[in-house]
Design a protein around this motif. Sequence first.
Motif, mmCIF file in Angstrom:
data_model
loop_
_atom_site.group_PDB
_atom_site.id
_atom_site.type_symbol
_atom_site.label_atom_id
_atom_site.label_comp_id
_atom_site.label_asym_id
_atom_site.label_seq_id
_atom_site.Cartn_x
_atom_site.Cartn_y
_atom_site.Cartn_z
ATOM 1 N N ALA A 132 0.917 -1.349 0.102
ATOM 2 C CA ALA A 132 0.050 -0.396 -0.141
ATOM 3 C C ALA A 132 0.872 1.519 -0.099
ATOM 4 N N ARG A 133 2.083 0.687 -0.499
ATOM 5 C CA ARG A 133 2.953 2.257 -1.093
ATOM 6 C C ARG A 133 2.977 3.123 -2.098
ATOM 7 N N GLY A 134 1.614 4.157 -1.777
ATOM 8 C CA GLY A 134 0.978 5.399 -2.805
ATOM 9 C C GLY A 134 -0.395 5.207 -2.929
ATOM 10 N N PRO A 135 -0.938 6.065 -3.566
ATOM 11 C CA PRO A 135 -2.041 5.941 -3.552
ATOM 12 C C PRO A 135 -2.722 5.339 -4.220
ATOM 13 N N ALA A 136 -2.758 4.754 -5.517
ATOM 14 C CA ALA A 136 -3.074 3.799 -6.048
ATOM 15 C C ALA A 136 -2.744 2.322 -5.678
ATOM 16 N N ARG A 137 -1.995 1.773 -5.100
ATOM 17 C CA ARG A 137 -1.378 0.939 -4.550
ATOM 18 C C ARG A 137 -2.130 0.481 -3.772
ATOM 19 N N LEU A 138 -2.267 1.681 -2.614
ATOM 20 C CA LEU A 138 -3.813 2.083 -1.544
ATOM 21 C C LEU A 138 -4.560 0.928 -2.054
ATOM 22 N N ALA A 139 -5.338 2.118 -2.638
ATOM 23 C CA ALA A 139 -6.113 1.420 -2.698
ATOM 24 C C ALA A 139 -6.619 -0.019 -3.542
ATOM 25 N N VAL A 140 -5.470 -0.047 -4.460
ATOM 26 C CA VAL A 140 -5.838 -1.734 -4.447
ATOM 27 C C VAL A 140 -5.802 -2.716 -3.838
ATOM 28 N N ALA A 141 -5.415 -2.553 -2.534
ATOM 29 C CA ALA A 141 -5.025 -3.109 -1.132
ATOM 30 C C ALA A 141 -5.764 -3.520 -0.692
ATOM 31 N N LEU A 142 -6.672 -2.480 -0.370
ATOM 32 C CA LEU A 142 -8.306 -2.393 0.308
ATOM 33 C C LEU A 142 -9.459 -2.812 -0.507
ATOM 34 N N GLY A 143 -9.037 -2.731 -1.779
ATOM 35 C CA GLY A 143 -10.154 -3.380 -2.843
ATOM 36 C C GLY A 143 -11.213 -2.064 -2.913
#
Length: 230
Positions: A132-143
Motif C-alpha cells: 500500500a505504498r502509494g495512493p493507487a497501490r493503497l486503493a488496490v490493496a484495500l479493494g
Amino acid sequence: MGGAELSRAPLPRSFFDRPSHEVAPDLLGRVLVHGPVAVRLTEVEAYGGPGEDPAAHTYRGRTPRNAVMFGPPGHLYVYFTYGMHFCTNLVCLPEGSGSAVLLRAGEVLDGVDAARARRSSRGKPPPDRDLARGPARLAVALGLAREHNGLDAVLEGSPAGRPHESAAVLEGRPPAPGLVKAGPRTGISTAKEVPWRFWIDGDPTVSPYRAHVPRRRSAAATSVGEAPSS
C-alpha cells in the motif's frame, strides 16, 4: 487486528468535521478497514475547498465527479486517474464544504494475503512494504474502486452488524508527535509549495517524494488536484 497496542475503537464523525490540513496529520497511525484488509495510514495529503486551493478537485466548484467531496464528512471520495488507477480520500468539513485528505500510503495489518493477491503481477506479489505504498497501490490493496465512491467510513451511530461492503476508520496507533513530518505535496504543478503532505518519519511504507513532471493534457493527475473538470 495486528497488535494489542492498536485500538479498534472507531473514530467519530466529528473527527473529520475540521479543516483537511488539521485532519491530515491526525490520520497518521489510524487504521482504514475495508472488507478483510486493514491498513495503518503512514502518509496523507490535505486538499482545501472551492476557491481556496487551486490543486484541489473542488477549486472551481461542485461537479458530478467531485460531488462526494461536498457531502458529509467521513465518507470516501474515490476517483479514477491516468486512465488506470483509483485513489482514495476522506471527506472533511461540514456538508457543502468540498474538502478532503488523500490517502497516500500505509502498512497492511490485516488481510495481508488478500492484499498480496490484489497486488500480484503475474502471480508474484511485491514486498509487503510496497503493498500500500502509494495512493493507487493503497486503493488496490484495500479493494477500493469506483463503486466505493461515497462509502461511509464512520461507524458512529450505525447499527450493529453492518454489511460486509462497508468501511471504517479506527483509532489505531498514532505516532509520537516528533515522528510526524510535513512537506510539499507530491506531483502537482499548482500550489506545490503548500506543506500539506504529512508522513511518519522513517516508516518504510511511506512513498518517495516526487516533484511535478509535466504530462500530456490527456492524462489526469495522481493527486486530488490537477484533474480536468467533469
